[in-house]
Design a protein around this motif. Sequence first.
Motif, PDB file in Angstrom:
ATOM      1  N   ASP A  44       0.851  -1.192   0.000  1.00 18.05           N
ATOM      2  CA  ASP A  44       0.000   0.000   0.000  1.00 18.05           C
ATOM      3  C   ASP A  44       0.887   1.242   0.000  1.00 18.05           C
ATOM      4  OD1 ASP A  44      -2.022   1.801   0.116  1.00 18.05           O
ATOM      5  OD2 ASP A  44      -2.729   1.262   2.117  1.00 18.05           O
ATOM      6  N   SER A  45       1.284   1.673  -1.191  1.00 14.86           N
ATOM      7  CA  SER A  45       2.222   2.786  -1.327  1.00 14.86           C
ATOM      8  C   SER A  45       1.958   3.540  -2.620  1.00 14.86           C
ATOM      9  CB  SER A  45       3.666   2.270  -1.335  1.00 14.86           C
ATOM     10  OG  SER A  45       3.912   1.497  -2.505  1.00 14.86           O
ATOM     11  N   ALA A  46       2.460   4.759  -2.671  1.00 13.34           N
ATOM     12  CA  ALA A  46       2.351   5.540  -3.902  1.00 13.34           C
ATOM     13  C   ALA A  46       3.106   4.866  -5.034  1.00 13.34           C
ATOM     14  CB  ALA A  46       2.894   6.955  -3.665  1.00 13.34           C
ATOM     15  N   ALA A  47       4.222   4.199  -4.691  1.00 11.99           N
ATOM     16  CA  ALA A  47       5.014   3.512  -5.720  1.00 11.99           C
ATOM     17  C   ALA A  47       4.223   2.374  -6.355  1.00 11.99           C
ATOM     18  CB  ALA A  47       6.308   2.978  -5.107  1.00 11.99           C
ATOM     19  N   ALA A  48       3.499   1.614  -5.545  1.00 15.19           N
ATOM     20  CA  ALA A  48       2.692   0.521  -6.087  1.00 15.19           C
ATOM     21  C   ALA A  48       1.594   1.057  -6.990  1.00 15.19           C
ATOM     22  CB  ALA A  48       2.103  -0.315  -4.960  1.00 15.19           C
TER      23      ALA A  48
ATOM     24  N   ALA B  37      -7.354  -5.154 -12.613  1.00 10.59           N
ATOM     25  CA  ALA B  37      -6.958  -3.780 -12.935  1.00 10.59           C
ATOM     26  C   ALA B  37      -6.648  -3.631 -14.412  1.00 10.59           C
ATOM     27  CB  ALA B  37      -5.755  -3.373 -12.086  1.00 10.59           C
ATOM     28  N   LEU B  38      -5.912  -4.591 -14.980  1.00  7.71           N
ATOM     29  CA  LEU B  38      -5.556  -4.507 -16.398  1.00  7.71           C
ATOM     30  C   LEU B  38      -6.780  -4.701 -17.294  1.00  7.71           C
ATOM     31  CD1 LEU B  38      -2.147  -6.425 -16.491  1.00  7.71           C
ATOM     32  CD2 LEU B  38      -2.520  -3.968 -16.664  1.00  7.71           C
ATOM     33  N   ALA B  39      -7.768  -5.410 -16.811  1.00 12.49           N
ATOM     34  CA  ALA B  39      -9.021  -5.564 -17.564  1.00 12.49           C
ATOM     35  C   ALA B  39      -9.912  -4.330 -17.422  1.00 12.49           C
ATOM     36  CB  ALA B  39      -9.762  -6.808 -17.093  1.00 12.49           C
ATOM     37  N   LEU B  40      -9.422  -3.337 -16.680  1.00 10.52           N
ATOM     38  CA  LEU B  40     -10.118  -2.064 -16.464  1.00 10.52           C
ATOM     39  C   LEU B  40     -11.406  -2.242 -15.675  1.00 10.52           C
ATOM     40  CD1 LEU B  40      -9.562  -0.420 -19.991  1.00 10.52           C
ATOM     41  CD2 LEU B  40      -8.034  -0.439 -17.988  1.00 10.52           C
ATOM     42  N   HIS B  41     -11.448  -3.286 -14.840  1.00  6.43           N
ATOM     43  CA  HIS B  41     -12.600  -3.513 -13.977  1.00  6.43           C
ATOM     44  C   HIS B  41     -12.469  -2.757 -12.661  1.00  6.43           C
ATOM     45  CE1 HIS B  41     -13.182  -7.622 -16.159  1.00  6.43           C
ATOM     46  NE2 HIS B  41     -13.672  -6.610 -16.857  1.00  6.43           N
ATOM     47  N   THR B  42     -11.270  -2.284 -12.363  1.00  6.39           N
ATOM     48  CA  THR B  42     -11.020  -1.561 -11.129  1.00  6.39           C
ATOM     49  C   THR B  42      -9.875  -0.587 -11.357  1.00  6.39           C
ATOM     50  OG1 THR B  42     -10.538  -1.824  -8.767  1.00  6.39           O
ATOM     51  CG2 THR B  42      -9.367  -3.280 -10.270  1.00  6.39           C
ATOM     52  N   THR B  43      -9.772   0.432 -10.551  1.00  5.05           N
ATOM     53  CA  THR B  43      -8.704   1.422 -10.708  1.00  5.05           C
ATOM     54  C   THR B  43      -7.443   0.934 -10.004  1.00  5.05           C
ATOM     55  OG1 THR B  43      -9.189   2.616  -8.664  1.00  5.05           O
ATOM     56  CG2 THR B  43     -10.455   3.237 -10.644  1.00  5.05           C
ATOM     57  N   PRO B  44      -6.277   1.490 -10.362  1.00  5.76           N
ATOM     58  CA  PRO B  44      -5.053   1.116  -9.641  1.00  5.76           C
ATOM     59  C   PRO B  44      -5.146   1.355  -8.144  1.00  5.76           C
ATOM     60  CG  PRO B  44      -4.496   2.222 -11.689  1.00  5.76           C
ATOM     61  CD  PRO B  44      -5.978   2.324 -11.540  1.00  5.76           C
ATOM     62  N   ASP B  45      -5.774   2.471  -7.728  1.00  5.53           N
ATOM     63  CA  ASP B  45      -5.917   2.746  -6.297  1.00  5.53           C
ATOM     64  C   ASP B  45      -6.745   1.657  -5.612  1.00  5.53           C
ATOM     65  OD1 ASP B  45      -4.465   5.006  -6.734  1.00  5.53           O
ATOM     66  OD2 ASP B  45      -6.064   6.424  -6.227  1.00  5.53           O
ATOM     67  N   GLU B  46      -7.861   1.300  -6.235  1.00  9.93           N
ATOM     68  CA  GLU B  46      -8.715   0.261  -5.660  1.00  9.93           C
ATOM     69  C   GLU B  46      -8.005  -1.088  -5.630  1.00  9.93           C
ATOM     70  OE1 GLU B  46     -13.023   2.111  -7.170  1.00  9.93           O
ATOM     71  OE2 GLU B  46     -11.918   0.644  -8.387  1.00  9.93           O
TER      72      GLU B  46
END
Length: 425
Positions: free
Chosen positions: A227-231, A400-409
């Motif tokens: 859980d980081s800005a880098a991730a 995330a790559l399937a665009l079902h969720t955002t990177p933050d989520e």
Amino acid sequence: MRWARVAGRTLLVSALLLTGYASAGARAADGPPGTTGRGPVTLATGRDLTGYLQHVLDGWNRAHPLEKATLVELPEAADEVRAQMADSLRSGSDRFDVLNIDVAWTSEFAGAGWIAPVDPRGLPMDRLLDSVKGTATFRGRLYAVPYVTNAGLLYYRKDILDREHLDPPRTWAELEHQAKTLAPKYRIGGYAGQFLPYEGLTVNVTEAVQSAGGGILGGEGSRVTVDSAAAREGLGFLVRGVREGWIPREALRFKEEESRRAFQDGRLLFLRNWPYVYDLASAPDSRVAGRFGAVPLPGPGGPGAGVLGGSNLAVNAHSRHPRTAADLMAYMTGESVQRQVLTEGSLPPVWADLYRDPGLVRRYPYLPVLEQSLKAARPRPKSARYEQVSLAVAAVSRDALALHTTPDEAVARLDRELREIVRDR
């Protein structure tokens, strides 16, 4: 562990070299009570697609007729290899003596008590690449010996970049710009890695997170650090590529070979893959032979931090002949066999000096680039429950790559799932 097919094999081991390591062989624990710890052994490995490993063992067997080593080839797919090894080790079987294991399994197998600690005395640890040594330890103790290594490279269409008077990208911004502008111009895909939800996706995402300065786990699996800005930045880079189209949708179905064929067939501008691709893409039947190059993986502000691949050698904790098994490991990590690893197996060796050997560099011009990448690479997250960790990373990243969720989520969800895995240790 994908092994490339190469032509023209030359046996490099002489009887003199075979006997040269013996007095310096790795010390191992005694065998079962009433035994000497010596005798015939088996080497279990994933399928050897080049046949070089039998050559290696033939050399050992000529010098050790009473302690012969038998090659046991398991399936080609890494997950099937792990499953068969784990089933055997979990049952306490002594069927396998030496195990050629993916570097990511070392912590898991050590944590389960399946493999025995290794005495480093007599092993050429001071001759190995510094970065690979950490793949063989767990909780501060050596449980395996690095045998072959690997680090991702960025393959690029040199002919296209030369025509556009551009250097290969050193940063994500440069890669993104070139993939967005040049790939449509030449009617090819921009960038691909291994994005099918399996271990390859875990590696690609871990590389992106590491390159941005983050990590997945810390404290050898005791802490969750994702859980980081880098991730969020690392995963966001890949998600943005899919959303904007410079990562083609078909890449979400790519493993190593599918992505390699796409690049080799001239359908990609950039490809992240392992060093084995270099030989195959240079073959006469390749559409990009003589028209591509390889550089270290880029990161946000410069070269990135890849993930170390490859394999380690370990001794079954229930082996009846652990002394012979230890000596076999010492032989297989000696310089002569390490040359065979490269010249016959088309795999990156762990001996540092070989990356600067003039003859080898002439034959394998990517070695200096690979050495640079290996020095910057890091082991995958260490955990006694690595399989669960990897499955969680791949599943969340897939969504995330399937665009079902955002990177933050996605990062928030991955943090929750990994905490559950760590809590259940």
